[in-house]
Design a protein around this motif. Structure first.
Motif, PDB file in Angstrom:
ATOM      1  N   VAL A  47       1.151  -1.024   0.071  1.00 51.82           N
ATOM      2  CA  VAL A  47      -0.282  -0.027   0.086  1.00 51.82           C
ATOM      3  C   VAL A  47       0.938   1.616   0.164  1.00 51.82           C
ATOM      4  CG1 VAL A  47      -1.677   1.224   1.679  1.00 51.82           C
ATOM      5  CG2 VAL A  47      -1.986  -1.108   0.868  1.00 51.82           C
ATOM      6  N   THR A  48       2.138   1.144   0.843  1.00 56.84           N
ATOM      7  CA  THR A  48       2.247   2.688   0.911  1.00 56.84           C
ATOM      8  C   THR A  48       3.750   2.581  -0.819  1.00 56.84           C
ATOM      9  OG1 THR A  48       2.632   2.077   2.456  1.00 56.84           O
ATOM     10  CG2 THR A  48       4.802   3.714   1.706  1.00 56.84           C
ATOM     11  N   GLU A  49       4.240   1.071  -1.072  1.00 55.89           N
ATOM     12  CA  GLU A  49       4.833   1.384  -2.109  1.00 55.89           C
ATOM     13  C   GLU A  49       3.476   2.418  -3.692  1.00 55.89           C
ATOM     14  OE1 GLU A  49       6.085  -2.268  -3.632  1.00 55.89           O
ATOM     15  OE2 GLU A  49       7.380  -2.096  -2.801  1.00 55.89           O
ATOM     16  N   SER A  50       2.101   1.791  -3.442  1.00 51.35           N
ATOM     17  CA  SER A  50       0.963   2.387  -4.214  1.00 51.35           C
ATOM     18  C   SER A  50       1.197   3.697  -3.813  1.00 51.35           C
ATOM     19  CB  SER A  50       0.063   1.726  -4.153  1.00 51.35           C
ATOM     20  OG  SER A  50       0.511   0.583  -4.238  1.00 51.35           O
ATOM     21  N   LEU A 129      -1.569   6.380 -15.342  1.00 49.66           N
ATOM     22  CA  LEU A 129      -0.517   6.036 -15.349  1.00 49.66           C
ATOM     23  C   LEU A 129       0.171   5.729 -13.641  1.00 49.66           C
ATOM     24  CD1 LEU A 129       2.261   6.381 -16.405  1.00 49.66           C
ATOM     25  CD2 LEU A 129       2.233   9.139 -15.642  1.00 49.66           C
ATOM     26  N   GLY A 130      -0.970   6.053 -12.584  1.00 52.58           N
ATOM     27  CA  GLY A 130      -0.130   5.936 -11.867  1.00 52.58           C
ATOM     28  C   GLY A 130      -0.533   3.869 -11.865  1.00 52.58           C
ATOM     29  N   VAL A 131      -1.841   3.541 -12.210  1.00 50.96           N
ATOM     30  CA  VAL A 131      -2.396   1.630 -11.863  1.00 50.96           C
ATOM     31  C   VAL A 131      -1.229   1.417 -12.947  1.00 50.96           C
ATOM     32  CG1 VAL A 131      -4.324   0.454 -12.811  1.00 50.96           C
ATOM     33  CG2 VAL A 131      -4.512   3.145 -11.778  1.00 50.96           C
ATOM     34  N   THR A 132      -0.375   1.891 -14.399  1.00 50.75           N
ATOM     35  CA  THR A 132       0.118   1.502 -14.886  1.00 50.75           C
ATOM     36  C   THR A 132       1.418   0.845 -13.658  1.00 50.75           C
ATOM     37  OG1 THR A 132      -0.422   2.541 -16.524  1.00 50.75           O
ATOM     38  CG2 THR A 132       2.005   1.526 -16.856  1.00 50.75           C
ATOM     39  N   ALA A 133       1.751   2.301 -13.337  1.00 48.03           N
ATOM     40  CA  ALA A 133       3.643   1.933 -12.326  1.00 48.03           C
ATOM     41  C   ALA A 133       2.900   0.728 -11.436  1.00 48.03           C
ATOM     42  CB  ALA A 133       3.912   2.978 -11.863  1.00 48.03           C
ATOM     43  N   ILE A 134       1.741   1.358 -10.399  1.00 47.67           N
ATOM     44  CA  ILE A 134       1.677   0.047  -9.742  1.00 47.67           C
ATOM     45  C   ILE A 134       1.823  -1.450 -10.343  1.00 47.67           C
ATOM     46  CG2 ILE A 134      -0.207  -1.315  -7.482  1.00 47.67           C
ATOM     47  CD1 ILE A 134      -1.059   2.116  -7.953  1.00 47.67           C
ATOM     48  N   LEU A 135       0.755  -2.162 -11.615  1.00 41.68           N
ATOM     49  CA  LEU A 135       0.629  -3.058 -11.796  1.00 41.68           C
ATOM     50  C   LEU A 135       2.177  -3.277 -12.461  1.00 41.68           C
ATOM     51  CD1 LEU A 135      -2.321  -2.508 -14.456  1.00 41.68           C
ATOM     52  CD2 LEU A 135      -2.352  -4.313 -12.370  1.00 41.68           C
ATOM     53  N   THR A 136       2.768  -2.460 -13.103  1.00 38.39           N
ATOM     54  CA  THR A 136       4.471  -2.780 -13.597  1.00 38.39           C
ATOM     55  C   THR A 136       5.185  -2.609 -12.457  1.00 38.39           C
ATOM     56  OG1 THR A 136       4.242  -0.858 -15.012  1.00 38.39           O
ATOM     57  CG2 THR A 136       6.236  -1.743 -14.293  1.00 38.39           C
ATOM     58  N   ALA A 137       4.400  -2.165 -11.389  1.00 38.50           N
ATOM     59  CA  ALA A 137       5.484  -2.936  -9.833  1.00 38.50           C
ATOM     60  C   ALA A 137       5.366  -4.169  -9.072  1.00 38.50           C
ATOM     61  CB  ALA A 137       5.325  -1.423  -8.570  1.00 38.50           C
ATOM     62  N   ARG A 138       3.942  -4.874  -9.001  1.00 36.80           N
ATOM     63  CA  ARG A 138       3.626  -5.781  -8.552  1.00 36.80           C
ATOM     64  C   ARG A 138       4.264  -7.105  -9.997  1.00 36.80           C
ATOM     65  NH1 ARG A 138      -1.100  -4.860  -5.661  1.00 36.80           N
ATOM     66  NH2 ARG A 138      -0.275  -3.278  -4.742  1.00 36.80           N
ATOM     67  N   LEU A 178      -2.286   2.177 -21.673  1.00 40.19           N
ATOM     68  CA  LEU A 178      -0.758   1.169 -21.117  1.00 40.19           C
ATOM     69  C   LEU A 178      -1.525   0.307 -19.988  1.00 40.19           C
ATOM     70  CD1 LEU A 178       1.984   4.369 -21.025  1.00 40.19           C
ATOM     71  CD2 LEU A 178       2.126   1.519 -22.054  1.00 40.19           C
ATOM     72  N   PRO A 179      -2.018   1.041 -18.865  1.00 38.41           N
ATOM     73  CA  PRO A 179      -2.754   0.040 -17.416  1.00 38.41           C
ATOM     74  C   PRO A 179      -3.416  -1.279 -18.382  1.00 38.41           C
ATOM     75  CG  PRO A 179      -3.393   1.970 -17.499  1.00 38.41           C
ATOM     76  CD  PRO A 179      -3.259   2.127 -18.675  1.00 38.41           C
ATOM     77  N   ALA A 180      -4.105  -1.504 -19.160  1.00 35.33           N
ATOM     78  CA  ALA A 180      -3.973  -2.589 -19.978  1.00 35.33           C
ATOM     79  C   ALA A 180      -3.447  -3.361 -20.404  1.00 35.33           C
ATOM     80  CB  ALA A 180      -5.284  -2.400 -20.924  1.00 35.33           C
ATOM     81  N   THR A 181      -3.263  -2.774 -21.360  1.00 35.99           N
ATOM     82  CA  THR A 181      -1.599  -3.199 -21.690  1.00 35.99           C
ATOM     83  C   THR A 181      -0.662  -4.038 -20.871  1.00 35.99           C
ATOM     84  OG1 THR A 181      -1.136  -2.237 -23.800  1.00 35.99           O
ATOM     85  CG2 THR A 181       0.838  -3.435 -22.897  1.00 35.99           C
ATOM     86  N   VAL A 182      -0.018  -3.598 -19.576  1.00 36.87           N
ATOM     87  CA  VAL A 182       0.569  -4.374 -18.177  1.00 36.87           C
ATOM     88  C   VAL A 182      -0.243  -4.958 -17.350  1.00 36.87           C
ATOM     89  CG1 VAL A 182       2.280  -4.013 -16.257  1.00 36.87           C
ATOM     90  CG2 VAL A 182       1.556  -2.067 -18.457  1.00 36.87           C
ATOM     91  N   ALA A 183      -1.559  -5.337 -17.439  1.00 39.23           N
ATOM     92  CA  ALA A 183      -2.272  -5.510 -17.155  1.00 39.23           C
ATOM     93  C   ALA A 183      -3.055  -6.932 -17.511  1.00 39.23           C
ATOM     94  CB  ALA A 183      -3.952  -5.431 -17.052  1.00 39.23           C
ATOM     95  N   ALA A 184      -1.982  -7.058 -19.247  1.00 42.41           N
ATOM     96  CA  ALA A 184      -2.441  -8.468 -19.613  1.00 42.41           C
ATOM     97  C   ALA A 184      -1.935  -8.893 -19.526  1.00 42.41           C
ATOM     98  CB  ALA A 184      -2.212  -8.615 -20.956  1.00 42.41           C
ATOM     99  N   LEU A 185      -0.021  -8.462 -19.153  1.00 43.70           N
ATOM    100  CA  LEU A 185       0.564  -9.822 -19.274  1.00 43.70           C
ATOM    101  C   LEU A 185       0.459  -9.634 -17.581  1.00 43.70           C
ATOM    102  CD1 LEU A 185       3.376 -10.115 -20.987  1.00 43.70           C
ATOM    103  CD2 LEU A 185       1.865  -8.378 -21.952  1.00 43.70           C
ATOM    104  N   TYR A 186       0.486  -9.144 -16.642  1.00 43.90           N
ATOM    105  CA  TYR A 186       0.427  -9.461 -14.754  1.00 43.90           C
ATOM    106  C   TYR A 186      -0.624 -10.930 -14.944  1.00 43.90           C
ATOM    107  CZ  TYR A 186      -0.638  -9.380 -10.030  1.00 43.90           C
ATOM    108  OH  TYR A 186      -0.481  -9.641  -8.955  1.00 43.90           O
TER     109      TYR A 186
END
Length: 555
Positions: A47-50, A129-138, A178-186
């Protein structure tokens, strides 16, 4: 209960045959259960990272709120949103060569913020962009270990700013894809292929190149033990939402405008040298956020070290638990292939049409971030090659400190780009605002306007409806900023547009006509329909920085 970062990756596992098992590292069934206190600590850390990543995203995108618009794409979408709110129908009397999600998003945001502002859209871009960063981090945490999570998110936000301001700050297709693209790989690396397919569909309904993640996802689905079920789930998830949208909007119109209307546009690049220059400039800008990774490249275990490592793995079949030591050695090759496939798919998406506009390069950010951290993982995971001093420094620092150092360097590059964006002004912004102000002052609300040019933001800024569904001359001439001017004219227009355009001019003639074609490959004098229209009761009332404004005597 094991966390996501600790659970072994089923989709990256080796073949299940006896021969394959004899030549590969055995799979660990999973780590011991995590105690409740440890789970709570991991959750608080996540949560802190997010929260930190969301705050960083807001800071980096603050300059986007300083200007009324950043690109003609924003003006086009804003005008489409206004037309839809006034009863227009997508792919009928509101048209573009793009999928429907962005016009719908703008329409929803304008319903909240009103037609005179893009504030809600800017906020949505920050969230995206924030969601993209969080998904990339995960994703980084799952593939490389917990040490990679925060650096991956920070580098994602930082790299998104490493472009000229109109490309980095515009709230248009790529930033929302971007968020959907990263979510697909996640979801793909977690083995949830139906969710991965749905994410691909969401990305593709934002922009057609959103289908690109299928390139790395299909081998993932085919490489698992349930390959048939996973492949079907991926295909259904990617296809079903697109088919539903097509049926809801009219299959023929949807298919034509989304998939068949860009033939001339996509096949009209400039010469090879110009294309190469644009591509090099875009890649060069983006890579400024990854300059620190170049310092680590000499430390990579190249050919000699790869042989030594392979020999050592054949002798030692011990599987290390995932965590600070990075991914299992057994998965390294599969991981490299996955990231390389994602990068290749993204590069192909950027190169479609050979226009290489700056904002296209945003698609490269997540895979390049993960590849950069994979370099950190590689140079810290085995005795590196390269200069002795650098070897010692990296050896002492370890993965977490080295990754944070790379992320800090990315932030320094982002600070430089963001400072420039704070002072930047979009090209022709002052001219568009001046023309729109004049049009608004010399027409009544509801009176139709037509702009012969490539700046549809004039419609939105003037708060006047367009007299035609074709909001730019590009749809009627095939002109684009990165295209071959020899392929400009009615012959290269979107098929079927000119008969409809003539009927529109006859049925709803504009009260104000703006000719913004001075010094362009599509001068008004080359189009008899427009000359005839202006000869019938129009008179020139102003010229603003080369744009001639005409008004009809009786309206």
């Amino acid at each position: 209960m094991p966390t996501d970062m600790d659970r072994p990756l089923r989709t990256l596992s080796p073949p299940a045959s006896a021969t394959a098992r004899a030549n590969t590292v055995e799979v660990v069934s999973g780590p011991p259960s995590v105690r409740p206190r440890a789970r709570s600590r991991i959750a608080r850390s996540s949560v802190t990272e997010s929260v930190l990543l969301c705050l960083l995203t807001l800071v980096v995108r603050l300059p986007s709120f300083r200007r009324p618009f950043w690109s003609p794409d924003e003006g086009y979408l804003a005008t489409q949103a206004t037309m839809l709110r006034n009863g227009g129908h997508l792919y009928d009397d509101v048209v573009d060569r793009k999928p429907p999600l962005m016009p719908w998003l703008y329409e929803a945001c304008f319903a909240v913020a009103g037609n005179n502002g893009l504030a809600a859209v800017r906020v949505a871009a920050v969230v995206s962009l924030g969601v993209t960063a969080i998904l990339t981090a995960r994703t980084a945490s799952r593939l490389l270990g917990a040490w990679a999570a925060l650096p991956a998110g920070v580098m994602t936000v930082a790299a998104s700013a490493a472009l000229p301001a109109p490309d980095a700050m515009a709230a248009t297709f790529e930033i929302f894809m971007l968020p959907a693209t990263v979510a697909a790989l996640y979801f793909g690396i977690k083995g949830r292929f139906l969710a991965a397919g749905l994410a691909v569909a969401l990305a593709a309904l934002t922009k057609q190149v959103g289908f690109a993640p299928l390139l790395p996802l299909i081998p993932l689905a085919l490489g698992g033990s349930r390959r048939r079920r996973d492949t079907v789930a991926l295909a259904v998830g990617a296809a079903a939402p697109v088919v539903i949208c097509a049926l809801a909007l009219g299959a023929h119109r949807f298919t034509f405008w989304v998939f068949l209307s860009s033939g001339s546009y996509a096949t009209s690049p400039l010469g090879a040298l110009h294309v190469a220059g644009r591509a090099a400039a875009g890649f060069g800008n983006l890579l400024t956020a990854f300059a620190a990774v170049a310092v680590l490249l000499p430390l990579l275990p190249w050919r000699r070290h790869s042989r030594l490592r392979s020999a050592r793995l054949r002798r030692d079949r011990t599987v290390w638990p995932r965590g600070e030591t990075g991914p299992d050695a057994r998965l390294s090759r599969s991981l490299d292939l996955l990231l390389a496939g994602w990068l290749l798919a993204s590069v192909m998406a950027v190169a479609v049409g050979w226009h290489f506009y700056g904002h296209y390069f945003l698609q490269l950010v997540p895979p390049v971030v993960l590849l950069a951290l994979r370099v950190v993982d590689a140079v810290c995971g085995i005795p590196p090659a390269g200069p002795a001093l650098l070897r010692r420094q990296v050896g002492r620092a370890g993965r977490p400190a080295t990754a944070l150092g790379v992320a800090v360097c990315s932030l320094l590059a982002a600070a430089w780009w963001t400072a420039g964006a704070w002072q930047a002004r979009p090209p022709q912004m002052d001219k568009s605002v001046a023309v729109a102000t004049f049009v608004r002052d010399h027409s009544a609300p509801g009176q139709p306007v037509f702009v012969w040019g490539m700046h549809p933001e004039i419609y939105w800024l003037s708060d006047r409806p367009p007299s035609s569904r074709y909001l730019t001359a590009g749809l009627l001439t095939n002109f684009s900023g990165g295209g071959d001017i020899r392929r400009v004219g009615p012959f290269y227009a979107v098929p079927g547009t000119w008969p409809v355009f003539r009927r529109e001019l006859a049925h709803t003639p504009p009260c104000v006509f703006v000719d913004d074609s001075l010094d362009t490959p599509y001068p008004l004098t080359d189009y008899p329909e427009l000359r005839t229209l202006l000869a019938d009761g129009f008179r020139q009332v102003a010229e603003i920085e080369g744009a001639r404004v005409y008004r009809r005597d009786v309206c």
